[in-house]
Design a protein around this motif. Sequence first.
Motif, PDB file in Angstrom:
ATOM      1  N   HIS A  14       0.841  -1.190   0.000  1.00 61.28           N
ATOM      2  CA  HIS A  14       0.000   0.000   0.000  1.00 61.28           C
ATOM      3  C   HIS A  14       0.880   1.246   0.000  1.00 61.28           C
ATOM      4  CE1 HIS A  14      -3.347  -2.426   2.274  1.00 61.28           C
ATOM      5  NE2 HIS A  14      -3.117  -2.884   1.072  1.00 61.28           N
ATOM      6  N   TYR A  15       0.372   2.304  -0.610  1.00 57.78           N
ATOM      7  CA  TYR A  15       0.995   3.625  -0.511  1.00 57.78           C
ATOM      8  C   TYR A  15       0.074   4.465   0.376  1.00 57.78           C
ATOM      9  CZ  TYR A  15       4.088   2.238  -4.308  1.00 57.78           C
ATOM     10  OH  TYR A  15       5.029   1.576  -5.061  1.00 57.78           O
ATOM     11  N   VAL A  16       0.535   4.729   1.581  1.00 62.21           N
ATOM     12  CA  VAL A  16      -0.293   5.416   2.574  1.00 62.21           C
ATOM     13  C   VAL A  16      -0.023   6.914   2.501  1.00 62.21           C
ATOM     14  CG1 VAL A  16      -0.917   5.564   4.997  1.00 62.21           C
ATOM     15  CG2 VAL A  16      -0.197   3.357   4.044  1.00 62.21           C
ATOM     16  N   ALA A  24      -1.895  -0.839  -4.053  1.00 62.23           N
ATOM     17  CA  ALA A  24      -1.176  -1.101  -5.297  1.00 62.23           C
ATOM     18  C   ALA A  24      -1.068  -2.583  -5.629  1.00 62.23           C
ATOM     19  CB  ALA A  24       0.223  -0.482  -5.232  1.00 62.23           C
ATOM     20  N   VAL A  25      -0.752  -3.400  -4.628  1.00 62.59           N
ATOM     21  CA  VAL A  25      -0.607  -4.845  -4.831  1.00 62.59           C
ATOM     22  C   VAL A  25      -1.444  -5.547  -3.780  1.00 62.59           C
ATOM     23  CG1 VAL A  25       0.994  -6.799  -4.839  1.00 62.59           C
ATOM     24  CG2 VAL A  25       1.700  -4.619  -5.839  1.00 62.59           C
ATOM     25  N   ALA A  46      -1.667  -1.417 -12.769  1.00 63.22           N
ATOM     26  CA  ALA A  46      -2.027  -2.752 -12.276  1.00 63.22           C
ATOM     27  C   ALA A  46      -1.126  -3.222 -11.140  1.00 63.22           C
ATOM     28  CB  ALA A  46      -1.989  -3.764 -13.414  1.00 63.22           C
ATOM     29  N   GLY A  47      -0.011  -2.525 -10.889  1.00 59.04           N
ATOM     30  CA  GLY A  47       0.893  -2.908  -9.811  1.00 59.04           C
ATOM     31  C   GLY A  47       2.135  -3.652 -10.275  1.00 59.04           C
ATOM     32  N   PRO A 278      -7.191   2.760  -7.683  1.00 61.74           N
ATOM     33  CA  PRO A 278      -6.564   1.876  -6.693  1.00 61.74           C
ATOM     34  C   PRO A 278      -6.757   2.316  -5.247  1.00 61.74           C
ATOM     35  CG  PRO A 278      -4.907   3.154  -7.860  1.00 61.74           C
ATOM     36  CD  PRO A 278      -6.202   3.389  -8.564  1.00 61.74           C
ATOM     37  N   SER A 279      -7.265   3.524  -5.036  1.00 59.70           N
ATOM     38  CA  SER A 279      -7.557   3.957  -3.671  1.00 59.70           C
ATOM     39  C   SER A 279      -9.011   3.673  -3.285  1.00 59.70           C
ATOM     40  CB  SER A 279      -7.261   5.456  -3.507  1.00 59.70           C
ATOM     41  OG  SER A 279      -8.074   6.228  -4.364  1.00 59.70           O
ATOM     42  N   HIS A 280      -9.830   3.251  -4.274  1.00 61.67           N
ATOM     43  CA  HIS A 280     -11.236   2.914  -4.007  1.00 61.67           C
ATOM     44  C   HIS A 280     -11.599   1.675  -4.818  1.00 61.67           C
ATOM     45  CE1 HIS A 280     -11.026   7.259  -3.035  1.00 61.67           C
ATOM     46  NE2 HIS A 280     -11.872   6.932  -2.075  1.00 61.67           N
ATOM     47  N   LEU A 281     -10.999   0.568  -4.475  1.00 62.10           N
ATOM     48  CA  LEU A 281     -11.231  -0.670  -5.216  1.00 62.10           C
ATOM     49  C   LEU A 281     -12.605  -1.247  -4.881  1.00 62.10           C
ATOM     50  CD1 LEU A 281      -7.748  -2.407  -4.825  1.00 62.10           C
ATOM     51  CD2 LEU A 281      -8.678  -1.325  -6.882  1.00 62.10           C
TER      52      LEU A 281
END
Length: 329
Positions: A14-16, A24-25, A46-47, A278-281
């Motif tokens: 994650h990127y916090v 991200a993954v 896609a990571g 990616p922040s709201h999957l």
Amino acid sequence: MGGKLLEIKDLHIHYVLEEETVYAVNGLNFSLEKGESIGIVGETGAGKTTTALAIMGLIPDPPGRIIRGSIMFEGQDVTKMSEAQLRNLRGNKISMVFQDPMTALNPVLSVGDQIEEVILLHNDVSRVEAREKAIEMLEMVGIPCERHLDYPHQFSGGMRQRVVIAMALACNPNLLIADEPTTALDVTIQAQVLELMQRLRKEHGTAMIMITHDLGIVAKICDKVAIVYAGEIVELGSKKDIFTDMKHPYTVGLFNSIPDIESDSKELHVIEGAMPDPSHLPEGCKFYPRCPDRTDVCKTGRVPTYELTPGHIVSCVKFDTGGSKCLNC
């Protein structure tokens, strides 16, 4: 082939950030044998690159965090290594060819000096021996020896990429990661670089991870393929499995998007919609909003992963037929 070299299990990165968290993954799993090559394919975001940076121990912290999972390389967990151990690993046992060679090279040092630096850092040799080895590596990738004194700006894009490959292979790494190494190159130079990488990989017995958007590149140089979507592998298998018996709707969509010169169709097939933020999957299957085969079952809950045949793995509820082996039920 000769035993397991790399094994990634349940990797979450994650990127916090202050405003949000970027997922991200999300639970990546795959392994690589010695001398084997794998293509990691997927859309931008896609990571893929984050996974490569994690293997190299280069996730920027902050904001990047490996939340859980392991990256076992030659029996050691990269995520638990000290910075000194990682420095010894990078460029020595694991090397990476970055997407843009101009930003990967130092503009104020000659290309020969930059290759020498890698050799001196990881080998007990004199500077003269390092210079000889650097020149040898340049000649191996088709660059005349007298150009070792030249600077990056004096080379074309294709030749800069050759320099980066020479640097990556200078210490005969066990694993080479190539992050879209041909994106900025024209078709002719692209073919030359791919042929070079394939030849050098076979000569040195180097395993390789090829990160790309181009399925044609994967067909040319990879043994197996991982299709990645929203930080997850949705389908994994041998090159034959993926190219002749693709199963996941996303994989099918990618292949249908490739132009067919024998077809009379005037329009290209497209996958509806776009990659999720990616922040709201979305909950459940990440591909649900775009999937032509979606059902209400896909909306929530954990997506089951099935092994259809040995080594051919698909994450999709449509294969819940009772005849396939479920790996995460």
